[in-house]
Write a protein that holds these residues in place. Structure first.
Motif, short mmCIF file in Angstrom:
data_model
loop_
_atom_site.label_atom_id
_atom_site.label_comp_id
_atom_site.label_asym_id
_atom_site.label_seq_id
_atom_site.Cartn_x
_atom_site.Cartn_y
_atom_site.Cartn_z
N ARG A 167 0.83 -1.20 0.00
CA ARG A 167 0.00 0.00 0.00
C ARG A 167 0.87 1.26 0.00
N GLU A 180 1.20 4.25 -2.79
CA GLU A 180 0.95 5.64 -2.38
C GLU A 180 2.15 6.52 -2.69
N LYS A 197 7.03 9.42 1.93
CA LYS A 197 6.14 10.22 1.08
C LYS A 197 6.65 11.65 0.94
#
Length: 316
Positions: free
Chosen positions: A44, A48, A293
């Motif tokens: 996941r 992302e 991220k």
């Protein structure tokens, strides 16, 4: 753009098209999927992070060794293979790449392996969580990550949150200096971040505050023909920074357990990260995902600035 010369290199069509058009591309590693996080958070997070790169105007290119070829840009099913634990995944740095490819087994690339693949494909910017470095106690074990020597000989800029907090940060910084690797503290007042926290107490040789400044330095390095990489160290977002005695105790406990169990070499970092996650009841994993991220966002901005400079011939 570097020619796709090796028959062992498979560049995904979307990545190949972006490179051919001079568009920004950001390389991403795959050990963070196979060895850095548990399933299903790993796959996941991988998706992302690719989405963050795309949202900020660049093409993501996750790297792995799949069925005897270096894949730059992965399909969804390939991400799942790396993540779900159904088959063994080799951790591949420079040392391991030829063996993994020749045996046609599945391999996840470290920072070192990803840099090699990115350079082969013509990608200058690479986002990851944290680089490897000099391990604590390296004066007796000689345990120094291959990431550091790769940075000294492969011209790829690595956007990260500094070296992993489980490492000896002062010695890591010294080793990078010996390798001739520029280290840039990005928007942090010149202080080198330390993965889970923005503060290490160490000052980086260079401080830059904008993607344009970093892109200009990357381009100048290329114009000089320098064959070393660069570290751009981005502090973890403040709301996810981990500080305090409890967190330090978790790292110390994990290090002691690794010593008692004689965990060493390429198994050491995955063991330590897993134990710190367990000891912090998942807080370190949340922080790790947030900083990856954030690094992907900054890397995309740098890649976009670099592509604009190259296309226009701008130097200022």
């Amino acid at each position: 753009m570097r020619a796709f010369a090796s028959s062992l290199l498979r560049v995904a069509p979307r990545v190949r098209e972006a490179l051919a058009n001079g568009e920004p591309v950001v390389a991403l590693e795959s050990t963070i999927i196979s060895h850095g996080m548990p399933y299903p958070q790993n796959v996941r997070t991988a998706r992302e992070v690719e989405a963050v790169v795309a949202e900020h105007g660049a093409t993501p290119a996750t790297v792995a060794l799949v069925d005897g070829r270096i894949h730059v840009g992965l399909a969804g099913e390939e991400l799942e293979r790396l993540a779900d634990g159904a088959e063994a995944v080799a951790k591949a740095s420079r040392r391991d790449m030829a063996a993994v490819l020749s045996r046609r087994v599945l391999g996840a690339t470290t920072v070192s392996g990803t840099m090699i693949a990115a350079h082969m494909a013509g990608i200058r910017i690479f986002a990851t969580g944290g680089i490897g470095g000099v391990h604590r106690g390296a004066e007796t074990t000689l345990d120094v990550s291959a990431d550091l020597t790769e940075l000294g000989r492969t011209p790829v800029t690595v956007v990260c949150a500094g070296a992993k907090a489980i490492l000896d940060l002062p010695r890591t910084l010294e080793y990078l200096e010996t390798q001739g690797v520029p280290v840039v503290a990005y928007g942090n007042g010149g202080e080198l971040p330390a993965f889970y926290t923005a503060r290490s107490g160490l000052m980086a040789p260079w401080c830059m505050d904008t993607p344009e400044q970093v892109a200009r330095m990357v381009r100048t390095s290329a114009d000089l023909g320098l064959q070393s990489g660069m570290v751009v160290a981005v502090p973890i977002p403040a709301e996810h920074a981990q500080t305090g005695a409890e967190f330090e105790r978790a790292i110390d406990t994990a290090l002691r357990e690794a010593e008692v169990q004689r965990v060493a070499g390429k198994e050491c970092t995955p063991f330590l990260l897993r134990r710190v996650t367990e000891l912090t009841r998942g807080a370190s994993l949340v922080a790790n995902i947030a900083l990856v991220k954030n690094n992907a966002r900054v890397a995309s901005q740098i890649a976009t600035s670099l592509a604009a400079m190259v296309s226009t011939g701008a130097r200022e």
